[in-house]
Design a protein around this motif. Structure first.
Motif, PDB file in Angstrom:
ATOM      1  N   PRO A   1      21.822  45.398 -43.310  1.00 21.67           N
ATOM      2  CA  PRO A   1      21.328  43.854 -44.371  1.00 21.67           C
ATOM      3  C   PRO A   1      22.112  43.192 -45.000  1.00 21.67           C
ATOM      4  O   PRO A   1      22.104  42.497 -46.222  1.00 21.67           O
ATOM      5  CB  PRO A   1      19.537  45.065 -44.770  1.00 21.67           C
ATOM      6  N   GLU A   2      22.826  44.404 -46.259  1.00 20.82           N
ATOM      7  CA  GLU A   2      23.404  43.637 -47.401  1.00 20.82           C
ATOM      8  C   GLU A   2      24.613  44.354 -47.267  1.00 20.82           C
ATOM      9  O   GLU A   2      24.835  45.518 -47.902  1.00 20.82           O
ATOM     10  CB  GLU A   2      22.147  44.378 -48.737  1.00 20.82           C
TER      11      GLU A   2
ATOM     12  N   THR B   1      30.075  39.398 -55.303  1.00 21.27           N
ATOM     13  CA  THR B   1      29.166  39.088 -54.766  1.00 21.27           C
ATOM     14  C   THR B   1      28.480  39.332 -53.987  1.00 21.27           C
ATOM     15  O   THR B   1      28.376  40.502 -53.199  1.00 21.27           O
ATOM     16  CB  THR B   1      30.034  38.286 -53.631  1.00 21.27           C
ATOM     17  N   VAL B   2      26.817  39.360 -53.317  1.00 22.21           N
ATOM     18  CA  VAL B   2      25.865  40.829 -52.730  1.00 22.21           C
ATOM     19  C   VAL B   2      25.562  38.966 -51.475  1.00 22.21           C
ATOM     20  O   VAL B   2      25.154  38.713 -52.034  1.00 22.21           O
ATOM     21  CB  VAL B   2      24.106  40.511 -54.173  1.00 22.21           C
ATOM     22  N   LEU B   3      25.281  39.976 -50.758  1.00 28.73           N
ATOM     23  CA  LEU B   3      25.611  39.342 -49.418  1.00 28.73           C
ATOM     24  C   LEU B   3      24.068  39.584 -48.720  1.00 28.73           C
ATOM     25  O   LEU B   3      23.559  40.885 -48.377  1.00 28.73           O
ATOM     26  CB  LEU B   3      26.007  38.893 -48.622  1.00 28.73           C
ATOM     27  N   THR B   4      22.909  38.932 -48.505  1.00 23.86           N
ATOM     28  CA  THR B   4      21.839  39.152 -48.082  1.00 23.86           C
ATOM     29  C   THR B   4      21.299  38.955 -45.889  1.00 23.86           C
ATOM     30  O   THR B   4      22.201  37.463 -45.787  1.00 23.86           O
ATOM     31  CB  THR B   4      20.633  39.404 -48.094  1.00 23.86           C
TER      32      THR B   4
ATOM     33  N   VAL C   1      24.288  33.887 -49.110  1.00 26.15           N
ATOM     34  CA  VAL C   1      24.678  34.216 -50.440  1.00 26.15           C
ATOM     35  C   VAL C   1      23.468  34.331 -51.181  1.00 26.15           C
ATOM     36  O   VAL C   1      22.758  33.610 -52.083  1.00 26.15           O
ATOM     37  CB  VAL C   1      25.286  33.519 -51.111  1.00 26.15           C
ATOM     38  N   HIS C   2      22.882  35.740 -51.921  1.00 29.46           N
ATOM     39  CA  HIS C   2      22.085  36.141 -52.389  1.00 29.46           C
ATOM     40  C   HIS C   2      21.938  36.053 -54.103  1.00 29.46           C
ATOM     41  O   HIS C   2      21.363  35.935 -55.003  1.00 29.46           O
ATOM     42  CB  HIS C   2      21.936  37.702 -52.372  1.00 29.46           C
TER      43      HIS C   2
ATOM     44  N   VAL D   1      18.810  42.446 -52.750  1.00 29.18           N
ATOM     45  CA  VAL D   1      17.182  42.058 -52.450  1.00 29.18           C
ATOM     46  C   VAL D   1      16.621  43.847 -51.769  1.00 29.18           C
ATOM     47  O   VAL D   1      15.791  43.858 -51.702  1.00 29.18           O
ATOM     48  CB  VAL D   1      17.742  41.317 -51.112  1.00 29.18           C
ATOM     49  N   LEU D   2      17.664  44.466 -50.693  1.00 29.87           N
ATOM     50  CA  LEU D   2      17.300  45.759 -50.470  1.00 29.87           C
ATOM     51  C   LEU D   2      16.707  46.229 -51.473  1.00 29.87           C
ATOM     52  O   LEU D   2      14.842  47.430 -50.827  1.00 29.87           O
ATOM     53  CB  LEU D   2      18.371  45.997 -49.420  1.00 29.87           C
TER      54      LEU D   2
END
Length: 208
Positions: free
Chosen positions: A154-155, A167-170, A178-179, A191-192
């Motif tokens: 998920p993340e 970089t935070v990806l969801t 890209v979050h 996000v998680l």
């Protein structure tokens, strides 16, 4: 034959060929099985497994390890305080799908998925973090981004010392969105895990 006539120790020329007899004890690239991979004595090298091939990873630097351990401590403290799951740091195998194993720098399995935690490897993960290595930036920025999405993780956090960026990806409909691309002065957020965040300035050691 006198002692002076006996052959002395065989010298090995600098730059000589590898000991091919030893190498031939291992499967050829493309022919490795998961069992071969697990039996491999890795010594002080990091090794991943991809569709019958082994991939020997570059050894981490001091800066790389400082960042990994700092991220691990931050995530582990947040998760443990709330009883959310299990956080570990490399080296630990994660099977993304049959024939594909990676070793994320930091990984989280939520408590509701603890059945996917094995002794030798995990079946996927809920959140992974990678600190980008300058030896092969594409591995973390592109290859693992595709693979972790395909595996349904998920993340994915990409921590890039060169750019001073997190970089935070969801996961969204099978691909990563890209979050946030968080620069110095900002706080990288999850996000998680609502409420979890780290100041980017704190992620990178002084001088990085």
């Amino acid at each position: 034959m006198t002692e002076s006539m006996l052959p002395g120790p065989r010298s090995v020329p600098v730059g000589g060929e590898p000991a091919w007899e030893i190498a031939r004890l291992f499967p050829a690239q493309g022919s490795w099985s998961e069992e071969d991979y697990f039996d491999l004595s890795r010594g002080n090298r990091l090794v991943e497994f991809s569709q019958g091939h082994i991939e020997v990873l570059p050894m981490p630097t001091t800066t790389h390890q400082r960042i990994v351990l700092w991220m691990y401590r931050m995530l582990e403290a947040y998760v443990a305080a709330r009883g959310l799951g299990l956080v570990l740091a490399a080296v630990l195998r994660v099977r993304l799908w049959p024939g594909k194993f990676r070793e994320p720098d930091v990984l989280l399995m939520l408590a509701e998925h603890v059945g996917r935690v094995g002794e030798e490897f995990w079946e996927g993960a809920d959140l992974v973090m990678e600190v980008v290595s300058d030896d092969d930036r594409r591995h973390d920025l592109e290859v693992k981004r595709f693979e972790y999405a395909r595996a349904g993780i998920p993340e994915y956090w990409i921590v890039d010392p060169r750019g001073g960026r997190v970089t935070v990806l969801t996961l969204h409909e099978g691909t990563y969105a890209v979050h946030g691309e968080f620069e110095r002065g900002a706080e990288a957020t999850s996000v998680l895990l609502p409420g979890f965040g780290v100041r980017v300035d704190d992620v990178f050691p002084a001088g990085v």
